[in-house]
Design an enzyme around this catalytic site. Structure first.
Site, PDB file in Angstrom:
ATOM      1  CG  HIS A   1      -1.668   1.258   1.447  1.00 44.25           C
ATOM      2  ND1 HIS A   1      -2.986   1.428   1.076  1.00 44.25           N
ATOM      3  CD2 HIS A   1      -1.286   2.443   2.009  1.00 44.25           C
ATOM      4  CE1 HIS A   1      -3.371   2.658   1.388  1.00 44.25           C
ATOM      5  NE2 HIS A   1      -2.364   3.286   1.963  1.00 44.25           N
ATOM      6  CD  GLU A   2       2.004   3.418   3.622  1.00 40.15           C
ATOM      7  OE1 GLU A   2       2.214   4.515   3.060  1.00 40.15           O
ATOM      8  OE2 GLU A   2       1.004   3.206   4.328  1.00 40.15           O
TER       9      GLU A   2
ATOM     10  CG  HIS B   1       0.220   6.262  -0.573  1.00 47.95           C
ATOM     11  ND1 HIS B   1      -0.871   6.972  -1.026  1.00 47.95           N
ATOM     12  CD2 HIS B   1      -0.184   5.649   0.577  1.00 47.95           C
ATOM     13  CE1 HIS B   1      -1.887   6.806  -0.195  1.00 47.95           C
ATOM     14  NE2 HIS B   1      -1.499   6.000   0.783  1.00 47.95           N
TER      15      HIS B   1
ATOM     16  CD  GLU C   1      -4.617   6.653   2.539  1.00 46.21           C
ATOM     17  OE1 GLU C   1      -4.437   5.430   2.726  1.00 46.21           O
ATOM     18  OE2 GLU C   1      -3.690   7.488   2.530  1.00 46.21           O
TER      19      GLU C   1
END
Length: 278
Positions: free
Chosen positions: A130-131, A134, A199
């Site tokens: 997930h990071e 980003h 997100e």
């Protein structure tokens, strides 16, 4: 669909800046506010990694000092087609993670000590993916741009208040003050809505990177649960970077409008839909 919503919100925020700028100081006032807000946010963008790590009390780790964590990040970033980011660990018991840095070549992925201790390896992969999403999506650049616009609205709003109080049109009836007060609130809500959409996007791309949407969904459940039970002392200024809200200060109803994070149950539901569609 996520990108379409973000584009629409960006257009709305830009229109709000133009409306406030025109109402307060015409084109000159708009340009001045954008320049000032842009300068402040550009400084923060350029120095974001160092500043955020310091505010979280995090320290960098290497392949030698944390081999399994470093190798996990290395493996996932190769799947994502990204350069190797700096890997860091923050000394917090609450399980959480964040990414920062001005671009993929100067990126940082940071996890807390609590995350390393309280989630399973496949869930940890989901969190890290997930990071990395980003970083891949260049969300730091988008955050800087939206912060610049929101900052410009706030600056113009303050000028409008002073103008209405000292030398404004007496026939205005307080309309200028009301507009000046509401415009920054509206800009902040749009900025938060953009953050929530990013997100959702990072969840989807992160699930693709790690290949297990349900692992990320399980991690999000745990992170949200522990965030309510284990406090994290961190500045509200950097709390939005965390994967789940580390301050756990937002409940339901109207309060959710002011949250930079989508409700965890909504994120989990979307990940479960991705798993069923795979």
């Amino acid at each position: 669909m996520n990108n379409v919503k973000v584009f629409g919100l960006m257009a709305l925020l830009t229109a709000l800046v133009a409306a406030v700028g025109g109402a307060v100081g015409g084109r000159g006032g708009l340009v001045i506010a954008l320049v000032l807000a842009g300068a402040m946010n550009l400084f923060a963008y350029w120095n974001s990694a160092r500043m955020v790590l310091r505010m979280y009390g995090a320290h960098e780790v290497s392949r030698e000092s944390a081999p399994w964590l470093y190798e996990m990040v290395d493996r996932l970033r190769q799947r994502a087609g990204l350069p190797m980011p700096v890997v860091a660990v923050a000394p917090h018991a609450q399980p959480n993670a964040f990414a920062t840095g001005r671009n993929p070549e100067h990126a940082v992925v940071c996890v807390t000590e609590g995350l390393l201790q309280l989630v399973a390896p496949d869930e940890l992969e989901g969190v890290i993916a997930h990071e990395l999403a980003h970083i891949k999506n260049r969300d730091m650049l988008l955050q800087t741009f939206t912060a610049t616009l929101a900052g410009a609205v706030s600056s113009l709003g303050q000028n409008a208040i002073w103008s209405s109080l000292f030398g404004g049109d007496e026939e205005d009836g307080g309309g200028g003050i009301v507009f000046a007060l509401l415009a920054p609130v509206a800009a902040g809500l749009v900025q938060m809505a953009i953050s929530r959409q990013r997100e959702f996007k990072a969840d989807a791309v992160g699930a693709e990177i790690c290949g297990r949407p349900l692992a990320l969904a399980g991690a999000l459940r745990k992170l949200d649960d522990y965030a309510h039970r284990i406090p994290m002392e961190v500045s509200p200024a950097v709390a939005p970077l965390a994967q789940v809200n580390p301050l756990s200060s937002f409940g339901g109803g109207v309060a959710r409008m002011f949250s930079t994070h989508p409700p965890t149950e909504d994120r989990v539901r979307r990940l479960e839909q991705l798993a069923r569609a795979a």
